[in-house]
Design an enzyme around this catalytic site. Structure first.
Site, PDB file in Angstrom:
ATOM      1  N   ASP A  96       0.837  -1.191   0.000  1.00 51.23           N
ATOM      2  CA  ASP A  96       0.000   0.000   0.000  1.00 51.23           C
ATOM      3  C   ASP A  96       0.878   1.250   0.000  1.00 51.23           C
ATOM      4  O   ASP A  96       1.979   1.228  -0.546  1.00 51.23           O
ATOM      5  CB  ASP A  96      -0.926  -0.047   1.229  1.00 51.23           C
ATOM      6  CG  ASP A  96      -2.301   0.526   0.962  1.00 51.23           C
ATOM      7  OD1 ASP A  96      -2.396   1.747   0.744  1.00 51.23           O
ATOM      8  OD2 ASP A  96      -3.279  -0.234   0.986  1.00 51.23           O
TER       9      ASP A  96
ATOM     10  N   HIS B  19      -3.704   5.719   3.432  1.00 56.73           N
ATOM     11  CA  HIS B  19      -4.485   4.539   3.063  1.00 56.73           C
ATOM     12  C   HIS B  19      -3.922   3.259   3.667  1.00 56.73           C
ATOM     13  O   HIS B  19      -4.662   2.421   4.197  1.00 56.73           O
ATOM     14  CB  HIS B  19      -4.504   4.468   1.530  1.00 56.73           C
ATOM     15  CG  HIS B  19      -5.437   3.477   0.935  1.00 56.73           C
ATOM     16  ND1 HIS B  19      -5.088   2.156   0.725  1.00 56.73           N
ATOM     17  CD2 HIS B  19      -6.704   3.602   0.461  1.00 56.73           C
ATOM     18  CE1 HIS B  19      -6.098   1.522   0.149  1.00 56.73           C
ATOM     19  NE2 HIS B  19      -7.091   2.367  -0.023  1.00 56.73           N
TER      20      HIS B  19
ATOM     21  N   ASN C 299     -13.453  -0.120  -7.299  1.00 59.93           N
ATOM     22  CA  ASN C 299     -14.524   0.777  -6.852  1.00 59.93           C
ATOM     23  C   ASN C 299     -15.234   1.517  -7.974  1.00 59.93           C
ATOM     24  O   ASN C 299     -15.744   2.615  -7.768  1.00 59.93           O
ATOM     25  CB  ASN C 299     -13.947   1.818  -5.876  1.00 59.93           C
ATOM     26  CG  ASN C 299     -13.290   1.193  -4.676  1.00 59.93           C
ATOM     27  OD1 ASN C 299     -13.683   0.122  -4.234  1.00 59.93           O
ATOM     28  ND2 ASN C 299     -12.285   1.860  -4.140  1.00 59.93           N
TER      29      ASN C 299
ATOM     30  N   SER D 223     -11.140  -1.436  -0.878  1.00 63.91           N
ATOM     31  CA  SER D 223      -9.885  -1.388  -0.125  1.00 63.91           C
ATOM     32  C   SER D 223     -10.108  -1.685   1.341  1.00 63.91           C
ATOM     33  O   SER D 223      -9.218  -2.197   2.024  1.00 63.91           O
ATOM     34  CB  SER D 223      -9.239  -0.007  -0.247  1.00 63.91           C
ATOM     35  OG  SER D 223      -8.586   0.157  -1.475  1.00 63.91           O
TER      36      SER D 223
END
Length: 337
Positions: A45, A101, A205, A283
């Protein structure tokens, strides 16, 4: 009959996505059977920032970003996976603040739990291995593929190879983009699977068929769609036959607290004070599944193919419509059966 662990973390009551036996992952009965001890989960990430509700479960990782510009740390690959911030000024899309994130994802997997503060993690005795592959303006396929290889004990340029006893048994890839699965990514996933590392990825998404999203469309991965707080498809979640299972990703458009609560940072560009926040996305769904995989592996040895099979089997029916969302909502207790 068995006692059920109910963590004393301050904000646990707001974590519907862990607690609920209908729309969440039903974690409480599973915790009396497994907690993730001995399992390492690589979070590929943005890296990680210091957070007192997470630090105790973080182990050494790697900064796999080869571009000094993207990494913002003045160099290429190195052993420091700290998140330098991924804010943008409009040079690659709309200007945005840093997301932190990776820290949010890591908290869902394995935040320190039952410590009378903050939140709980799914596999709270597992360890987080941060692998930084995303910086400002995202990350490259080659860096991400090398991150998958490195975390599973493979050899890549610019990184010290992990011992076979130190590899990540689970990898969380809450990232993706459009296109077909590249040869580099597929080779990396194949290698990781062969070394005993289960790769779990977000479906995406864009509310489109996940067959057009990568690495969700690669072979040998567990692809995760997102459900909302009502147990139906989150309005943004990708879908399709490549999706294996679904997990809570939240839907903040119906209220902030209907998102997924996890560890974060208040800095708008560089790191600031630690905090917590509700996010939504596949996520956020993916680390729920990665955490459940860690629970399973801490209770019994499994190959990546066997982990995938257990996840696909250990599900509950959707409460509302979720077409193309896999076999159901992952239930931590059922996965351990």
């Amino acid at each position: 009959m068995y006692p059920l662990l109910v963590p004393n973390d301050t904000n646990y009551s707001q974590m519907w996505h862990l607690r609920s036996a209908t729309v969440g992952i039903n974690a409480e009965p599973a915790w009396d059977r497994a907690t993730g001890t001995g399992i390492r989960v690589a979070v590929l990430d943005t890296g990680i920032v210091s957070h007192s509700d997470l630090n105790g479960n973080v182990i050494a990782g790697w900064d796999m970003i080869s571009s000094a510009t993207t990494a913002r740390d003045g160099n290429g690959r190195d052993s420091n996976p700290a998140d330098e911030g991924d804010w943008t000024t409009g040079n690659c899309g709309p200007a945005s603040n840093s997301s932190w994130h990776g820290t949010h994802v890591a908290g869902t997997v394995a935040a320190v739990t039952n410590n009378s503060r903050g939140i709980a993690g799914v596999a709270f005795n597992a360890r987080i291995m941060p692998v930084r592959v995303l910086g400002t303006c995202g990350g490259s396929i080659s860096d991400i593929a090398d991150g998958v290889t490195w975390a599973s004990g493979g050899t890549v340029s610019g990184a010290t190879t992990l011992a076979s006893t130190a590899i990540a048994q689970v990898q969380n890839l809450s990232l993706g983009g459009g296109g077909t699965c590249s040869t580099a990514m597929q080779n990396a996933i194949n290698g990781a699977n062969s070394r005993g590392s289960t790769v779990i990825v977000a479906a995406g998404n864009s509310n489109v068929n996940a067959s057009n999203a990568t690495p969700a469309n690669c072979s040998g991965v567990v692809t995760v769609a997102a459900t909302n707080h009502l147990g139906g498809k989150a309005n943004y979640s990708n879908f399709g036959t490549v999706v294996d299972v679904a997990a809570p990703g939240g839907q903040t458009s119906s209220g902030t607290t209907n998102g997924v609560l996890s560890t974060l940072n208040a800095g708008t560009t560089v790191p600031g004070a630690e905090n917590y926040a509700w996010y939504q996305g596949t996520s956020m769904a993916t680390p729920h599944v990665a955490g459940v995989a860690a629970l399973l592996l801490s209770s019994c040895s499994r190959t990546p193919a066997q982990v995938e099979a257990a996840l696909r089997t250990g599900v509950r029916p959707f409460v509302q419509t979720c077409s193309g969302c896999g076999t159901g909502i992952v239930d931590a207790n059922l996965v351990l059966n």
